[in-house]
Design a protein around this motif. Structure first.
Motif, PDB file in Angstrom:
ATOM      1  N   LEU A   3     -24.440  -1.592  19.937  1.00 25.10           N
ATOM      2  CA  LEU A   3     -25.738  -2.037  20.062  1.00 25.10           C
ATOM      3  C   LEU A   3     -26.233  -1.725  18.298  1.00 25.10           C
ATOM      4  O   LEU A   3     -27.233  -2.472  17.899  1.00 25.10           O
ATOM      5  CB  LEU A   3     -26.540  -1.268  20.837  1.00 25.10           C
ATOM      6  CG  LEU A   3     -28.215  -1.489  20.781  1.00 25.10           C
ATOM      7  CD1 LEU A   3     -28.412  -2.953  21.258  1.00 25.10           C
ATOM      8  CD2 LEU A   3     -28.911  -0.625  21.924  1.00 25.10           C
ATOM      9  N   ARG A   4     -25.686  -0.352  17.847  1.00 25.59           N
ATOM     10  CA  ARG A   4     -26.378   0.018  16.404  1.00 25.59           C
ATOM     11  C   ARG A   4     -25.907  -1.164  15.410  1.00 25.59           C
ATOM     12  O   ARG A   4     -26.604  -1.440  14.543  1.00 25.59           O
ATOM     13  CB  ARG A   4     -25.847   1.307  16.194  1.00 25.59           C
ATOM     14  CG  ARG A   4     -25.986   1.783  14.768  1.00 25.59           C
ATOM     15  CD  ARG A   4     -25.372   3.093  14.656  1.00 25.59           C
ATOM     16  NE  ARG A   4     -25.775   4.248  15.420  1.00 25.59           N
ATOM     17  CZ  ARG A   4     -26.730   5.054  15.064  1.00 25.59           C
ATOM     18  NH1 ARG A   4     -27.176   5.096  13.739  1.00 25.59           N
ATOM     19  NH2 ARG A   4     -27.021   6.098  16.040  1.00 25.59           N
ATOM     20  N   ALA A   5     -24.755  -1.604  15.726  1.00 28.27           N
ATOM     21  CA  ALA A   5     -24.267  -2.673  14.467  1.00 28.27           C
ATOM     22  C   ALA A   5     -25.048  -3.753  14.755  1.00 28.27           C
ATOM     23  O   ALA A   5     -25.319  -4.379  13.862  1.00 28.27           O
ATOM     24  CB  ALA A   5     -22.788  -2.969  15.010  1.00 28.27           C
ATOM     25  N   GLU A   6     -25.277  -4.207  16.108  1.00 24.64           N
ATOM     26  CA  GLU A   6     -26.052  -5.549  16.131  1.00 24.64           C
ATOM     27  C   GLU A   6     -27.521  -5.341  15.719  1.00 24.64           C
ATOM     28  O   GLU A   6     -28.204  -6.238  15.043  1.00 24.64           O
ATOM     29  CB  GLU A   6     -26.277  -5.881  17.588  1.00 24.64           C
ATOM     30  CG  GLU A   6     -24.928  -6.380  18.333  1.00 24.64           C
ATOM     31  CD  GLU A   6     -25.212  -6.619  19.776  1.00 24.64           C
ATOM     32  OE1 GLU A   6     -26.252  -6.621  20.316  1.00 24.64           O
ATOM     33  OE2 GLU A   6     -24.123  -6.807  20.579  1.00 24.64           O
ATOM     34  N   LEU A   7     -28.176  -4.121  15.671  1.00 24.62           N
ATOM     35  CA  LEU A   7     -29.475  -4.029  15.332  1.00 24.62           C
ATOM     36  C   LEU A   7     -29.376  -3.917  13.595  1.00 24.62           C
ATOM     37  O   LEU A   7     -30.370  -4.524  13.012  1.00 24.62           O
ATOM     38  CB  LEU A   7     -30.029  -2.619  15.795  1.00 24.62           C
ATOM     39  CG  LEU A   7     -30.381  -2.748  17.273  1.00 24.62           C
ATOM     40  CD1 LEU A   7     -30.806  -1.242  17.717  1.00 24.62           C
ATOM     41  CD2 LEU A   7     -31.258  -3.671  17.784  1.00 24.62           C
ATOM     42  N   LEU A   8     -28.510  -3.168  13.095  1.00 24.04           N
ATOM     43  CA  LEU A   8     -28.481  -2.940  11.695  1.00 24.04           C
ATOM     44  C   LEU A   8     -28.274  -4.499  11.026  1.00 24.04           C
ATOM     45  O   LEU A   8     -28.731  -4.683   9.940  1.00 24.04           O
ATOM     46  CB  LEU A   8     -27.360  -2.367  11.215  1.00 24.04           C
ATOM     47  CG  LEU A   8     -27.301  -0.749  11.429  1.00 24.04           C
ATOM     48  CD1 LEU A   8     -26.048   0.053  11.096  1.00 24.04           C
ATOM     49  CD2 LEU A   8     -28.477  -0.575  10.380  1.00 24.04           C
ATOM     50  N   LYS A   9     -27.654  -5.374  11.576  1.00 21.60           N
ATOM     51  CA  LYS A   9     -27.585  -6.842  11.256  1.00 21.60           C
ATOM     52  C   LYS A   9     -28.913  -7.503  10.994  1.00 21.60           C
ATOM     53  O   LYS A   9     -29.249  -7.855   9.771  1.00 21.60           O
ATOM     54  CB  LYS A   9     -26.551  -7.617  11.826  1.00 21.60           C
ATOM     55  CG  LYS A   9     -25.266  -7.478  11.922  1.00 21.60           C
ATOM     56  CD  LYS A   9     -24.466  -8.488  12.595  1.00 21.60           C
ATOM     57  CE  LYS A   9     -22.723  -8.047  12.318  1.00 21.60           C
ATOM     58  NZ  LYS A   9     -22.256  -9.226  13.127  1.00 21.60           N
ATOM     59  N   SER A  10     -29.785  -7.381  12.177  1.00 25.93           N
ATOM     60  CA  SER A  10     -30.965  -7.968  11.858  1.00 25.93           C
ATOM     61  C   SER A  10     -31.963  -7.106  10.911  1.00 25.93           C
ATOM     62  O   SER A  10     -32.866  -7.836  10.107  1.00 25.93           O
ATOM     63  CB  SER A  10     -31.748  -8.008  13.510  1.00 25.93           C
ATOM     64  OG  SER A  10     -30.802  -8.716  13.943  1.00 25.93           O
ATOM     65  N   ILE A  11     -31.927  -5.893  10.940  1.00 24.44           N
ATOM     66  CA  ILE A  11     -32.566  -4.969  10.103  1.00 24.44           C
ATOM     67  C   ILE A  11     -32.260  -5.205   8.652  1.00 24.44           C
ATOM     68  O   ILE A  11     -32.987  -5.220   7.773  1.00 24.44           O
ATOM     69  CB  ILE A  11     -32.576  -3.734  10.304  1.00 24.44           C
ATOM     70  CG1 ILE A  11     -33.191  -3.286  11.748  1.00 24.44           C
ATOM     71  CG2 ILE A  11     -33.131  -2.736   9.192  1.00 24.44           C
ATOM     72  CD1 ILE A  11     -32.789  -1.891  12.256  1.00 24.44           C
ATOM     73  N   TRP A  12     -31.208  -5.686   8.383  1.00 28.28           N
ATOM     74  CA  TRP A  12     -30.664  -5.892   6.938  1.00 28.28           C
ATOM     75  C   TRP A  12     -31.229  -7.023   6.492  1.00 28.28           C
ATOM     76  O   TRP A  12     -31.665  -7.196   5.171  1.00 28.28           O
ATOM     77  CB  TRP A  12     -29.021  -6.048   6.916  1.00 28.28           C
ATOM     78  CG  TRP A  12     -28.484  -6.475   5.626  1.00 28.28           C
ATOM     79  CD1 TRP A  12     -28.054  -5.793   4.662  1.00 28.28           C
ATOM     80  CD2 TRP A  12     -28.132  -7.771   5.178  1.00 28.28           C
ATOM     81  NE1 TRP A  12     -27.504  -6.501   3.433  1.00 28.28           N
ATOM     82  CE2 TRP A  12     -27.476  -7.686   3.941  1.00 28.28           C
ATOM     83  CE3 TRP A  12     -28.371  -9.050   5.912  1.00 28.28           C
ATOM     84  CZ2 TRP A  12     -27.193  -8.840   3.155  1.00 28.28           C
ATOM     85  CZ3 TRP A  12     -27.567 -10.113   4.999  1.00 28.28           C
ATOM     86  CH2 TRP A  12     -27.431 -10.026   3.786  1.00 28.28           C
ATOM     87  N   TYR A  13     -31.528  -8.211   7.149  1.00 30.01           N
ATOM     88  CA  TYR A  13     -32.177  -9.340   6.845  1.00 30.01           C
ATOM     89  C   TYR A  13     -33.371  -9.043   6.455  1.00 30.01           C
ATOM     90  O   TYR A  13     -34.087  -9.611   5.408  1.00 30.01           O
ATOM     91  CB  TYR A  13     -32.150 -10.407   8.003  1.00 30.01           C
ATOM     92  CG  TYR A  13     -30.745 -11.263   8.018  1.00 30.01           C
ATOM     93  CD1 TYR A  13     -30.478 -12.136   6.897  1.00 30.01           C
ATOM     94  CD2 TYR A  13     -29.971 -11.025   8.867  1.00 30.01           C
ATOM     95  CE1 TYR A  13     -29.492 -12.973   6.896  1.00 30.01           C
ATOM     96  CE2 TYR A  13     -28.638 -11.798   9.028  1.00 30.01           C
ATOM     97  CZ  TYR A  13     -28.548 -12.398   7.979  1.00 30.01           C
ATOM     98  OH  TYR A  13     -27.231 -13.438   7.940  1.00 30.01           O
ATOM     99  N   ALA A  14     -34.264  -8.111   7.377  1.00 28.86           N
ATOM    100  CA  ALA A  14     -35.586  -7.781   6.896  1.00 28.86           C
ATOM    101  C   ALA A  14     -35.770  -7.019   5.735  1.00 28.86           C
ATOM    102  O   ALA A  14     -36.525  -7.266   4.841  1.00 28.86           O
ATOM    103  CB  ALA A  14     -36.045  -7.159   8.388  1.00 28.86           C
TER     104      ALA A  14
END
Length: 576
Positions: A3-14
């Protein structure tokens, strides 16, 4: 991928969307707003003190992604609980921030996908992208996603056209970015002639299949009535909500290796029914059509199997397998290129060897010419040498004839010498016999002397004992007069012993006389042997001085074999 890796991908775009200057840094005020929104959508209790403390105004200026990561990990990602928030709301927040800056649909309204479909494609891209930054999707995953969308629309993807497009499109980090992917889809190159609604339905179907959620009818346990619920499938749990906003959770079904899925016949006015059996309860559900029922039953069965195997979701497992297959293909390609390079090197080596072979052939021809010249020169030398040898052979024949005549004379002389040698050998054998007799006589003499010495030693021992007895007798007489009678008896005994010792002494003397007689006999034998040696010495001297013609015979009886005289005189002196 957790889950952490999935969330980091979206946060990286933000984060990159807030980086207006593309310097890798974002202002603290913007990060404070982003963090506050992340607290809200992830359903994490706000910590305004930590937020203000970390992003207080100072002279450090904007914060880089590396500077933001400690706060993000400690105060946000470490507190996230799976299932406690709506993942779609979190993705919508990050999508809204990044789409304003980077997503540029057709202004004339000719885009193939709508804004909502672009959001779903963005989510699918994040799921299928590589786990390294900047995020890209490799060509194999692009083809996989487009094939899934085309299959949902019953359309076949033109793989050749896709390969041409990917070869022309500049790719960074070995793949397409999400914005390149959305531009490719919006171009209509691969979805031409298809209505936007069909594309939207296909994107929705693929999105629900990968994200694993959708509407189903569920039968209640108490009221036994049917209600429509929004179901979300996770690796270990099947949750259902009041609606797709997932604000009100109605319940969940824990999935483990003891669960199973069964297809049920149509009844109660419901069709496409199936049930999920757990160890404590059976849940009955109904899908909208047979295809949806098949997808849900297959997805739940796969989740149960992956849960038993300790794996995540089906699509994550398939993604990992595709990645492993790509790595294997790349390894095979690298091996093939290495083999090609090796074959090329071998071909170059072969050509070089052929050139060397040609040079060797030319050198061999030159060597053959030189060899022929050398052979001719050697043949001439051989002929000259043969003529010289013939002359030498004639001279040798003449020398051999003279040598044969000389050999006849030598053989006659040798025959005379052989006769003399035979006579000398015979004389030597006789002399050896005489010497052996002398040696034997000497050995007998030594044995007699040894016996005589032994008898003398015994005689001396007896004398010592006799003297000792006398001394003891005198001591006994001097010591005591009171025991005179006893001592007298003992004296008598001693006298007897003394008489016996004297008798033994007489016997020893008789033996000594006998030994002296044996010594005299041995001396006579030795003198006889000496006489024989002198006789053979005279004979040997005669043979050693042969009489020549005209020589007078001299009397050598008194002076021959002088070499033995010192020895004999020494022997006589020792006998005496």
């Amino acid at each position: 991928m957790d889950l952490r890796a999935e969330l980091l991908k979206s946060i990286w775009y933000a984060f990159t969307a807030l980086d207006v200057e593309k310097s890798g840094k974002v202002s603290k005020s913007q990060l404070k707003v982003l963090s506050h929104n992340l607290y809200t959508v992830l359903c994490i209790p706000h910590d305004p003190v930590a937020l203000e403390e970390h992003f207080r105004d100072d002279d450090d200026g904007p914060v880089s992604s590396q500077g933001y990561m400690p706060y993000l990990n400690k105060y946000i990602l470490d507190k996230v609980e799976e299932g406690a928030f709506v993942k779609e709301n979190f993705d919508e927040l990050c999508w809204t921030l990044t789409a304003k800056k980077n997503y540029k649909p057709d202004r004339n309204g000719n885009s193939v996908v709508s804004h909502q479909d672009a959001f779903k494609l963005w989510c699918l891209f994040n799921f299928l992208s590589e786990d390294k930054y900047p995020l890209v999707m490799v060509p194999d995953e692009v083809e996989y996603l487009l094939k899934k969308i085309c299959t949902a629309m019953n359309v076949e993807l033109n793989s050749c056209e896709l390969d041409d497009y990917l070869s022309q499109e500049p790719q960074g980090q070995g793949g397409l970015t999400v914005w390149q992917f959305l531009d490719m889809v919006n171009s209509g190159r691969f979805l031409r002639g298809i209505e936007q609604e069909a594309v939207s339905m296909a994107v929705e179907e693929v999105y629900q299949e990968v994200i694993e959620d959708g509407y189903l009818w569920k039968k209640g346990q108490l009221r036994r009535n049917w209600s429509e619920r929004w179901f979300t499938l996770k690796p270990s749990v099947l949750s259902y909500y009041m609606s797709e906003e997932r604000k009100e959770k109605k319940g969940s079904i824990a999935l483990d290796k003891h669960c199973c899925v069964e297809v049920l016949p149509d009844r109660d006015g419901k069709r496409c029914m199936f049930c999920v059996k757990t160890s404590s309860r059976t849940y009955e559900m109904s899908a909208s059509d047979t295809r949806q029922r098949q997808e849900w039953t297959l997805a739940i069965q796969t989740a149960i199997r992956l849960q038993a195997e300790g794996k995540k979701s089906l699509h994550k497992d398939l993604k990992q397998k595709r990645r492993e297959q790509r790595e294997q293909r790349e390894q095979r390609k690298a091996a093939k290129e290495e083999e090609t390079q090796r074959l090329k090197q071998l071909q170059e080596e072969k050509e070089r060897k052929l050139q060397e072979l040609e040079l060797l052939k030319e050198a061999q021809r030159q060597a053959e010419i030189l060899l022929q010249e050398e052979e001719q020169r050697r043949r001439q030398q051989h002929e000259e040498m043969q003529r010289t040898l013939e002359i030498q052979l004639q001279e040798a024949e003449q020398a051999r004839a003279s040598m044969q005549a000389e050999m006849v004379l030598k053989e006659a002389e040798a025959e005379r010498q052989r006769k003399r040698i035979l006579e000398l050998e015979e004389m030597q054998e006789r002399l050896q016999e005489a010497l052996q007799q002398e040696v034997k006589a000497r050995q007998d003499e030594e044995a007699v002397r040894y016996a005589q010495a032994r008898l003398l030693a015994e005689e001396e021992e007896k004398l010592k004992q006799l003297m000792k007895l006398k001394e003891e007798q005198e001591e006994y007489i001097i010591k005591t007069q009171l025991e005179k009678q006893v001592l007298k008896q003992e004296m008598e005994n001693k006298n007897k012993c003394l008489e016996e010792a004297q008798k033994q002494l007489e016997e020893v003397r008789v033996n000594r006389q006998r030994v002296d007689q044996d010594v005299m006999v041995a001396q006579r034998k030795l003198r006889q042997a000496s006489t024989n040696v002198k006789h053979w010495n005279v004979q040997m001297n005669r043979l050693m001085h042969p009489i020549g013609p005209g020589d007078k015979r001299t009397n050598v009886s008194g002076g021959g074999f002088t070499g033995y005289q010192p020895l004999l005189s020494q022997r006589d002196s020792s006998i005496k």
